[in-house]
Motif scaffolding. Sequence first.
Motif, PDB file in Angstrom:
ATOM      1  N   CYS A 133       0.825  -1.228   0.000  1.00 63.92           N
ATOM      2  CA  CYS A 133       0.000   0.000   0.000  1.00 63.92           C
ATOM      3  C   CYS A 133       0.852   1.268   0.000  1.00 63.92           C
ATOM      4  CB  CYS A 133      -0.936   0.025   1.217  1.00 63.92           C
ATOM      5  SG  CYS A 133      -2.145  -1.319   1.237  1.00 63.92           S
ATOM      6  N   ARG A 134       1.504   1.570   1.131  1.00 59.43           N
ATOM      7  CA  ARG A 134       2.174   2.860   1.284  1.00 59.43           C
ATOM      8  C   ARG A 134       3.526   2.965   0.586  1.00 59.43           C
ATOM      9  NH1 ARG A 134       1.806   2.683   7.657  1.00 59.43           N
ATOM     10  NH2 ARG A 134       2.046   0.479   7.079  1.00 59.43           N
ATOM     11  N   SER A 135       4.436   2.041   0.876  1.00 55.81           N
ATOM     12  CA  SER A 135       5.794   2.209   0.328  1.00 55.81           C
ATOM     13  C   SER A 135       5.862   2.070  -1.203  1.00 55.81           C
ATOM     14  CB  SER A 135       6.807   1.290   1.029  1.00 55.81           C
ATOM     15  OG  SER A 135       6.477  -0.056   0.892  1.00 55.81           O
ATOM     16  N   PRO A 136       4.986   1.262  -1.846  1.00 50.46           N
ATOM     17  CA  PRO A 136       5.020   1.277  -3.322  1.00 50.46           C
ATOM     18  C   PRO A 136       4.617   2.635  -3.901  1.00 50.46           C
ATOM     19  CG  PRO A 136       3.961  -0.719  -2.533  1.00 50.46           C
ATOM     20  CD  PRO A 136       4.102   0.187  -1.350  1.00 50.46           C
ATOM     21  N   ILE A 137       3.641   3.301  -3.263  1.00 52.42           N
ATOM     22  CA  ILE A 137       3.260   4.652  -3.704  1.00 52.42           C
ATOM     23  C   ILE A 137       4.465   5.581  -3.555  1.00 52.42           C
ATOM     24  CG2 ILE A 137       1.808   6.682  -3.244  1.00 52.42           C
ATOM     25  CD1 ILE A 137      -0.354   4.784  -2.163  1.00 52.42           C
ATOM     26  N   ALA A 138       5.117   5.504  -2.399  1.00 50.67           N
ATOM     27  CA  ALA A 138       6.266   6.377  -2.132  1.00 50.67           C
ATOM     28  C   ALA A 138       7.407   6.098  -3.106  1.00 50.67           C
ATOM     29  CB  ALA A 138       6.728   6.193  -0.685  1.00 50.67           C
ATOM     30  N   ASN A 148       3.246   9.475  11.729  1.00 52.09           N
ATOM     31  CA  ASN A 148       3.188   8.274  10.902  1.00 52.09           C
ATOM     32  C   ASN A 148       2.341   8.519   9.652  1.00 52.09           C
ATOM     33  OD1 ASN A 148       4.546   6.824  12.926  1.00 52.09           O
ATOM     34  ND2 ASN A 148       2.616   6.384  13.978  1.00 52.09           N
ATOM     35  N   VAL A 149       2.648   7.792   8.579  1.00 54.81           N
ATOM     36  CA  VAL A 149       1.748   7.784   7.424  1.00 54.81           C
ATOM     37  C   VAL A 149       0.659   6.755   7.742  1.00 54.81           C
ATOM     38  CG1 VAL A 149       1.508   7.278   4.959  1.00 54.81           C
ATOM     39  CG2 VAL A 149       3.599   8.373   5.814  1.00 54.81           C
ATOM     40  N   PRO A 150      -0.618   7.175   7.778  1.00 51.80           N
ATOM     41  CA  PRO A 150      -1.678   6.239   8.146  1.00 51.80           C
ATOM     42  C   PRO A 150      -1.732   5.061   7.168  1.00 51.80           C
ATOM     43  CG  PRO A 150      -2.559   8.476   7.848  1.00 51.80           C
ATOM     44  CD  PRO A 150      -1.127   8.508   7.429  1.00 51.80           C
ATOM     45  N   ASP A 151      -2.018   3.876   7.702  1.00 54.99           N
ATOM     46  CA  ASP A 151      -2.073   2.679   6.863  1.00 54.99           C
ATOM     47  C   ASP A 151      -3.468   2.570   6.231  1.00 54.99           C
ATOM     48  OD1 ASP A 151      -1.831   0.262   5.678  1.00 54.99           O
ATOM     49  OD2 ASP A 151      -1.145  -0.801   7.471  1.00 54.99           O
ATOM     50  N   PRO A 152      -3.564   2.651   4.898  1.00 48.63           N
ATOM     51  CA  PRO A 152      -4.881   2.589   4.254  1.00 48.63           C
ATOM     52  C   PRO A 152      -5.369   1.152   4.021  1.00 48.63           C
ATOM     53  CG  PRO A 152      -3.209   2.957   2.592  1.00 48.63           C
ATOM     54  CD  PRO A 152      -2.480   2.831   3.911  1.00 48.63           C
ATOM     55  N   LEU A 187      -5.701  -0.315  -5.323  1.00 53.40           N
ATOM     56  CA  LEU A 187      -6.024   1.110  -5.132  1.00 53.40           C
ATOM     57  C   LEU A 187      -4.760   1.979  -5.152  1.00 53.40           C
ATOM     58  CD1 LEU A 187      -8.946   0.906  -2.541  1.00 53.40           C
ATOM     59  CD2 LEU A 187      -9.075   1.615  -4.958  1.00 53.40           C
ATOM     60  N   SER A 188      -3.642   1.441  -4.653  1.00 52.79           N
ATOM     61  CA  SER A 188      -2.370   2.175  -4.766  1.00 52.79           C
ATOM     62  C   SER A 188      -2.024   2.359  -6.239  1.00 52.79           C
ATOM     63  CB  SER A 188      -1.233   1.412  -4.066  1.00 52.79           C
ATOM     64  OG  SER A 188      -1.410   1.409  -2.677  1.00 52.79           O
ATOM     65  N   THR A 189      -2.170   1.291  -7.010  1.00 56.50           N
ATOM     66  CA  THR A 189      -1.864   1.343  -8.443  1.00 56.50           C
ATOM     67  C   THR A 189      -2.788   2.330  -9.156  1.00 56.50           C
ATOM     68  OG1 THR A 189      -1.175  -0.966  -8.339  1.00 56.50           O
ATOM     69  CG2 THR A 189      -1.612  -0.074 -10.526  1.00 56.50           C
ATOM     70  N   LYS A 190      -4.080   2.279  -8.806  1.00 58.07           N
ATOM     71  CA  LYS A 190      -5.070   3.140  -9.452  1.00 58.07           C
ATOM     72  C   LYS A 190      -4.797   4.628  -9.195  1.00 58.07           C
ATOM     73  CE  LYS A 190     -10.051   4.080  -9.415  1.00 58.07           C
ATOM     74  NZ  LYS A 190     -11.356   3.685  -8.869  1.00 58.07           N
ATOM     75  N   ASP A 243      -9.146   6.967   1.558  1.00 56.55           N
ATOM     76  CA  ASP A 243      -7.943   6.876   2.391  1.00 56.55           C
ATOM     77  C   ASP A 243      -6.682   6.799   1.526  1.00 56.55           C
ATOM     78  OD1 ASP A 243      -9.209   6.720   5.070  1.00 56.55           O
ATOM     79  OD2 ASP A 243     -10.103   4.918   4.212  1.00 56.55           O
ATOM     80  N   PHE A 244      -6.775   6.068   0.438  1.00 55.34           N
ATOM     81  CA  PHE A 244      -5.625   5.965  -0.470  1.00 55.34           C
ATOM     82  C   PHE A 244      -5.342   7.314  -1.139  1.00 55.34           C
ATOM     83  CE2 PHE A 244      -6.411   1.526   0.184  1.00 55.34           C
ATOM     84  CZ  PHE A 244      -5.211   0.886  -0.066  1.00 55.34           C
ATOM     85  N   VAL A 245      -6.399   8.044  -1.488  1.00 59.36           N
ATOM     86  CA  VAL A 245      -6.216   9.366  -2.102  1.00 59.36           C
ATOM     87  C   VAL A 245      -5.509  10.303  -1.113  1.00 59.36           C
ATOM     88  CG1 VAL A 245      -7.441  11.428  -2.939  1.00 59.36           C
ATOM     89  CG2 VAL A 245      -8.172   9.150  -3.687  1.00 59.36           C
TER      90      VAL A 245
END
Length: 158
Positions: free
Chosen positions: A12-17, A120-124, A51-54, A131-133
């Motif tokens: 979720c989070r680190s791939p976006i980052a 912290n970056v909240p975990d979606p 959702l991270s990918t989207k 939440d992902f947005v």
Amino acid sequence: MDILIVCLGNICRSPIAEGILKDKVEKEGLNWIVESAGTNGFHDGEHPHQLSTKICLQNGIDISSQRSRKFIKKDLLEYDLIFAMANDVIFDIQRIAQDEYREEKVQLFLEPLYPGKLQNVPDPWYGTEKDFVEVYALIDKACDAIINQYANHQKQFS
Ligand code: 4NP
């Protein structure tokens, strides 16, 4: 400079980052290596969360080729800087790294954006698309702060 961004699942989070920071690094012409990993290994080999990918794709960033991998002890030696998405991730990194732990290499991902605030970056993971947005927008701002903080200090690491 070699940077590793770490969360729990690395889906979720680190791939976006990783996707956002790589994009900014390329645009800035920096020769940083940016990768990501997760401390729990539950999703080893999986694509990022859909959702991270989207959300990334909606912002012009394609993270679909990323695959989750588990954070390992050797990562403490391989990378110059390790950004943890949250406090629990830092504890996991300490547990995995043991005698290889290097406090000076590890910091919260939001530290450059909100110095000293221990945010912290909240975990979606259990959340909705909204939440992902929100997490995307926060990570984007944090990546700008990382570039601002470290682009001029690159020589330290190379
Ligand atoms: P991430 O979110 O750490 O941002 O990738 C999570 C994804 C999966 C799990 C936990 C957090 N999990 O426990 O499977």
